[in-house]
Design a protein around this motif. Structure first.
Motif, PDB file in Angstrom:
ATOM      1  N   GLY A  15       8.352  -1.801   3.975  1.00 55.24           N
ATOM      2  CA  GLY A  15       7.902  -0.721   4.841  1.00 55.24           C
ATOM      3  C   GLY A  15       7.848  -1.088   6.303  1.00 55.24           C
ATOM      4  N   ALA A  16       7.536  -2.349   6.608  1.00 57.66           N
ATOM      5  CA  ALA A  16       7.439  -2.798   8.000  1.00 57.66           C
ATOM      6  C   ALA A  16       7.321  -4.313   8.009  1.00 57.66           C
ATOM      7  CB  ALA A  16       6.248  -2.167   8.712  1.00 57.66           C
ATOM      8  N   ILE A  17       7.586  -4.892   9.179  1.00 54.86           N
ATOM      9  CA  ILE A  17       7.446  -6.336   9.381  1.00 54.86           C
ATOM     10  C   ILE A  17       6.520  -6.557  10.575  1.00 54.86           C
ATOM     11  CG2 ILE A  17       8.633  -8.510   9.869  1.00 54.86           C
ATOM     12  CD1 ILE A  17      11.197  -7.223   8.801  1.00 54.86           C
ATOM     13  N   LEU A  18       5.573  -7.462  10.388  1.00 51.97           N
ATOM     14  CA  LEU A  18       4.638  -7.820  11.447  1.00 51.97           C
ATOM     15  C   LEU A  18       4.739  -9.322  11.687  1.00 51.97           C
ATOM     16  CD1 LEU A  18       2.264  -6.594  13.181  1.00 51.97           C
ATOM     17  CD2 LEU A  18       0.734  -7.464  11.421  1.00 51.97           C
ATOM     18  N   PHE A  19       5.011  -9.718  12.922  1.00 51.05           N
ATOM     19  CA  PHE A  19       5.083 -11.139  13.276  1.00 51.05           C
ATOM     20  C   PHE A  19       3.733 -11.551  13.857  1.00 51.05           C
ATOM     21  CE2 PHE A  19       9.398  -9.541  13.339  1.00 51.05           C
ATOM     22  CZ  PHE A  19      10.044 -10.490  12.575  1.00 51.05           C
TER      23      PHE A  19
ATOM     24  N   THR B 188      18.966  -3.658  -2.005  1.00 56.68           N
ATOM     25  CA  THR B 188      18.034  -2.537  -2.182  1.00 56.68           C
ATOM     26  C   THR B 188      16.895  -2.539  -1.171  1.00 56.68           C
ATOM     27  OG1 THR B 188      16.641  -3.779  -3.733  1.00 56.68           O
ATOM     28  CG2 THR B 188      18.514  -2.558  -4.659  1.00 56.68           C
ATOM     29  N   LEU B 189      16.726  -3.649  -0.441  1.00 56.21           N
ATOM     30  CA  LEU B 189      15.605  -3.849   0.482  1.00 56.21           C
ATOM     31  C   LEU B 189      14.265  -3.706  -0.242  1.00 56.21           C
ATOM     32  CD1 LEU B 189      16.775  -2.144   3.802  1.00 56.21           C
ATOM     33  CD2 LEU B 189      17.033  -4.507   3.038  1.00 56.21           C
ATOM     34  N   ARG B 190      14.230  -4.168  -1.483  1.00 61.08           N
ATOM     35  CA  ARG B 190      12.988  -4.217  -2.252  1.00 61.08           C
ATOM     36  C   ARG B 190      12.516  -5.665  -2.345  1.00 61.08           C
ATOM     37  NH1 ARG B 190      11.834   0.596  -4.980  1.00 61.08           N
ATOM     38  NH2 ARG B 190      10.304  -0.485  -6.277  1.00 61.08           N
ATOM     39  N   ILE B 191      11.200  -5.832  -2.326  1.00 61.77           N
ATOM     40  CA  ILE B 191      10.583  -7.154  -2.404  1.00 61.77           C
ATOM     41  C   ILE B 191       9.935  -7.328  -3.770  1.00 61.77           C
ATOM     42  CG2 ILE B 191       8.775  -8.649  -1.451  1.00 61.77           C
ATOM     43  CD1 ILE B 191       9.265  -7.328   1.237  1.00 61.77           C
ATOM     44  N   SER B 192      10.183  -8.462  -4.382  1.00 59.28           N
ATOM     45  CA  SER B 192       9.542  -8.794  -5.652  1.00 59.28           C
ATOM     46  C   SER B 192       8.238  -9.533  -5.386  1.00 59.28           C
ATOM     47  CB  SER B 192      10.460  -9.677  -6.506  1.00 59.28           C
ATOM     48  OG  SER B 192      11.648  -8.995  -6.847  1.00 59.28           O
ATOM     49  N   PRO B 193       7.243  -9.365  -6.259  1.00 65.80           N
ATOM     50  CA  PRO B 193       5.995 -10.109  -6.070  1.00 65.80           C
ATOM     51  C   PRO B 193       6.193 -11.602  -6.312  1.00 65.80           C
ATOM     52  CG  PRO B 193       5.962  -8.909  -8.153  1.00 65.80           C
ATOM     53  CD  PRO B 193       7.194  -8.468  -7.427  1.00 65.80           C
ATOM     54  N   PHE B 194       5.397 -12.394  -5.617  1.00 65.47           N
ATOM     55  CA  PHE B 194       5.373 -13.848  -5.791  1.00 65.47           C
ATOM     56  C   PHE B 194       3.903 -14.250  -5.765  1.00 65.47           C
ATOM     57  CE2 PHE B 194       5.903 -18.307  -4.675  1.00 65.47           C
ATOM     58  CZ  PHE B 194       7.022 -18.661  -5.401  1.00 65.47           C
ATOM     59  N   LEU B 195       3.259 -14.099  -6.929  1.00 64.41           N
ATOM     60  CA  LEU B 195       1.798 -14.058  -6.970  1.00 64.41           C
ATOM     61  C   LEU B 195       1.152 -15.414  -7.226  1.00 64.41           C
ATOM     62  CD1 LEU B 195       1.311 -10.636  -8.764  1.00 64.41           C
ATOM     63  CD2 LEU B 195       0.591 -11.231  -6.445  1.00 64.41           C
ATOM     64  N   LEU B 196       1.421 -16.366  -6.341  1.00 66.57           N
ATOM     65  CA  LEU B 196       0.566 -17.545  -6.272  1.00 66.57           C
ATOM     66  C   LEU B 196      -0.828 -17.129  -5.806  1.00 66.57           C
ATOM     67  CD1 LEU B 196       2.878 -20.189  -4.557  1.00 66.57           C
ATOM     68  CD2 LEU B 196       1.892 -20.386  -6.838  1.00 66.57           C
TER      69      LEU B 196
ATOM     70  N   GLU C  14       4.749  -5.286  -9.355  1.00 69.23           N
ATOM     71  CA  GLU C  14       6.037  -4.624  -9.406  1.00 69.23           C
ATOM     72  C   GLU C  14       6.694  -4.714  -8.025  1.00 69.23           C
ATOM     73  OE1 GLU C  14       3.026  -1.867  -7.868  1.00 69.23           O
ATOM     74  OE2 GLU C  14       3.102  -3.038  -9.731  1.00 69.23           O
ATOM     75  N   SER C  15       8.010  -4.597  -7.990  1.00 66.91           N
ATOM     76  CA  SER C  15       8.703  -4.659  -6.704  1.00 66.91           C
ATOM     77  C   SER C  15       8.411  -3.402  -5.894  1.00 66.91           C
ATOM     78  CB  SER C  15      10.212  -4.818  -6.914  1.00 66.91           C
ATOM     79  OG  SER C  15      10.775  -3.636  -7.456  1.00 66.91           O
ATOM     80  N   ALA C  16       8.644  -3.492  -4.582  1.00 62.67           N
ATOM     81  CA  ALA C  16       8.386  -2.356  -3.689  1.00 62.67           C
ATOM     82  C   ALA C  16       9.346  -2.427  -2.514  1.00 62.67           C
ATOM     83  CB  ALA C  16       6.949  -2.377  -3.186  1.00 62.67           C
ATOM     84  N   PRO C  17       9.747  -1.274  -1.974  1.00 59.39           N
ATOM     85  CA  PRO C  17      10.612  -1.277  -0.792  1.00 59.39           C
ATOM     86  C   PRO C  17       9.848  -1.765   0.435  1.00 59.39           C
ATOM     87  CG  PRO C  17       9.914   0.956  -1.303  1.00 59.39           C
ATOM     88  CD  PRO C  17       9.439   0.091  -2.432  1.00 59.39           C
TER      89      PRO C  17
ATOM     90  N   ARG D 160       0.853  -1.181   0.000  1.00 62.22           N
ATOM     91  CA  ARG D 160       0.000   0.000   0.000  1.00 62.22           C
ATOM     92  C   ARG D 160       0.896   1.240   0.000  1.00 62.22           C
ATOM     93  NH1 ARG D 160      -5.473   0.965   3.558  1.00 62.22           N
ATOM     94  NH2 ARG D 160      -6.076   2.939   2.623  1.00 62.22           N
ATOM     95  N   GLY D 161       0.501   2.247  -0.761  1.00 59.29           N
ATOM     96  CA  GLY D 161       1.279   3.466  -0.815  1.00 59.29           C
ATOM     97  C   GLY D 161       2.685   3.257  -1.309  1.00 59.29           C
ATOM     98  N   GLY D 162       2.874   2.248  -2.157  1.00 59.11           N
ATOM     99  CA  GLY D 162       4.195   1.990  -2.716  1.00 59.11           C
ATOM    100  C   GLY D 162       5.140   1.259  -1.797  1.00 59.11           C
ATOM    101  N   ARG D 163       4.656   0.768  -0.638  1.00 63.89           N
ATOM    102  CA  ARG D 163       5.514   0.045   0.289  1.00 63.89           C
ATOM    103  C   ARG D 163       4.959  -1.357   0.553  1.00 63.89           C
ATOM    104  NH1 ARG D 163       9.683   2.589   2.408  1.00 63.89           N
ATOM    105  NH2 ARG D 163       9.804   4.854   2.201  1.00 63.89           N
ATOM    106  N   ALA D 164       5.887  -2.264   0.803  1.00 62.21           N
ATOM    107  CA  ALA D 164       5.533  -3.666   1.035  1.00 62.21           C
ATOM    108  C   ALA D 164       5.592  -3.969   2.529  1.00 62.21           C
ATOM    109  CB  ALA D 164       6.495  -4.583   0.287  1.00 62.21           C
ATOM    110  N   PHE D 165       4.559  -4.644   3.020  1.00 54.93           N
ATOM    111  CA  PHE D 165       4.461  -4.975   4.440  1.00 54.93           C
ATOM    112  C   PHE D 165       4.446  -6.493   4.599  1.00 54.93           C
ATOM    113  CE2 PHE D 165       2.412  -0.882   3.746  1.00 54.93           C
ATOM    114  CZ  PHE D 165       3.106  -0.080   4.649  1.00 54.93           C
ATOM    115  N   LEU D 166       5.378  -6.995   5.404  1.00 56.79           N
ATOM    116  CA  LEU D 166       5.521  -8.433   5.600  1.00 56.79           C
ATOM    117  C   LEU D 166       4.687  -8.903   6.780  1.00 56.79           C
ATOM    118  CD1 LEU D 166       8.045  -7.840   3.805  1.00 56.79           C
ATOM    119  CD2 LEU D 166       9.190  -9.692   5.050  1.00 56.79           C
TER     120      LEU D 166
END
Length: 276
Positions: free
Chosen positions: A199-203, A147-155, A194-197, A106-112
């Motif tokens: 943004g945060a990690i949630l466990f 780069t700390l960017r994540i690529s999509p893995f769209l299963l 598309e890849s995205a930097p 969201r907002g161009g950032r990837a959240f794990l």
């Protein structure tokens, strides 16, 4: 029985699947339809064939002519295919850090959303798609440590059990005796291809005793402690992946989530990520 084929790209590697049984077609389309197609002339880095075994309706799964497994029913062959792609891609791309995690954007950032299997990360991922987030993955985060960017893995979004009524399954979902597969073309939001930097990690930790979700901000050291077991290919990296994990967890904020009722949890997480 005509031969069918699907060709697509997974983190810049060409994958080809060939099969004959007609009733496998909607399952394969649902599971892998989110990946970008690749040209039929492109040589496949991973070439799979699903072969019908005589008489009993079971299948063998082969990669590059070698048998991976045999005696599989339709749901088992789909699961085996997914798992083999996950492992094989890690070998083909040792430059990436592969984290066992769902990812929304969201907002161009990837959240794990990192968690062991069975902790509800895929179900939470499905819920967040109803709150304006876009799917990048519900299983695997390929992260470039430079780069700390994540690529999509769209299963397809894959759920072991039906979600609560507040986030119902689409009618076109594919059900097997193992899982429910939600194709990317029926998601509430357009998936992110598309890849995205990061943004945060949630466990994520499902806590059945909780009546409300609880978030706790983590220091970088605890975040690294929690992230490291979720790195699938740590041994492919210098210092057994510890340097990369420390870099990641020092670069982004991290939280621990004790989840509860899905709708309340999704709203809590959506508010957190949106504020970031």
């Amino acid at each position: 029985m005509s031969v069918k084929q699907r060709r697509f790209s997974v983190v810049d590697n060409a994958v080809a699947i060939v099969w004959g049984a007609d009733y496998l077609s909607p399952m394969i389309a649902a599971a892998f339809g989110g990946f970008e197609p690749c040209a039929s002339s492109q040589s496949a880095d991973l070439a799979y064939r699903i072969v019908s075994e005589a008489g009993d309706g079971s299948f063998s799964l082969l990669r590059s002519g070698s048998v991976i497994d045999r005696g599989l029913d339709a749901s088992q062959v789909l699961f085996a295919l997914q798992q083999d792609i996950v492992v094989a891609v890690q070998r083909l791309r040792p430059d990436l850090v592969f984290v066992h995690s769902a990812v929304v954007q969201r907002g161009g950032r990837a959240f794990l959303l990192a968690a062991p299997s069975g902790s509800g990360k895929s179900t939470l991922c499905w819920a967040l798609l109803h709150h304006g987030f876009r799917l990048m993955s519900d299983e695997l985060a390929p992260l470039d440590p430079k780069t700390l960017r994540i690529s999509p893995f769209l299963l397809a979004v894959t759920l072991k059990a039906p979600p609560p009524d507040c986030y119902p399954l689409p009618g076109s979902s594919i059900k097997t005796h193992r899982s429910h597969y939600i194709p990317v073309d029926v998601l509430p939001t357009v998936p992110a291809n598309e890849s995205a930097p990061i943004g945060a990690i949630l466990f994520v930790d499902y806590a059945s005793s909780h009546t409300a979700p609880a978030l706790r901000k983590l220091a970088a050291a605890e975040c690294a402690f929690r992230l490291y077991p979720n790195v699938l290919n740590a041994l492919a990296h210098q210092s057994m992946g510890l340097d990369d994990v420390i870099q990641i967890t020092n670069s982004v904020p991290c939280w621990y989530l004790a989840s509860a009722a899905l709708e309340a949890t999704a709203k809590e997480v959506a508010g957190l990520f949106s504020a970031l």
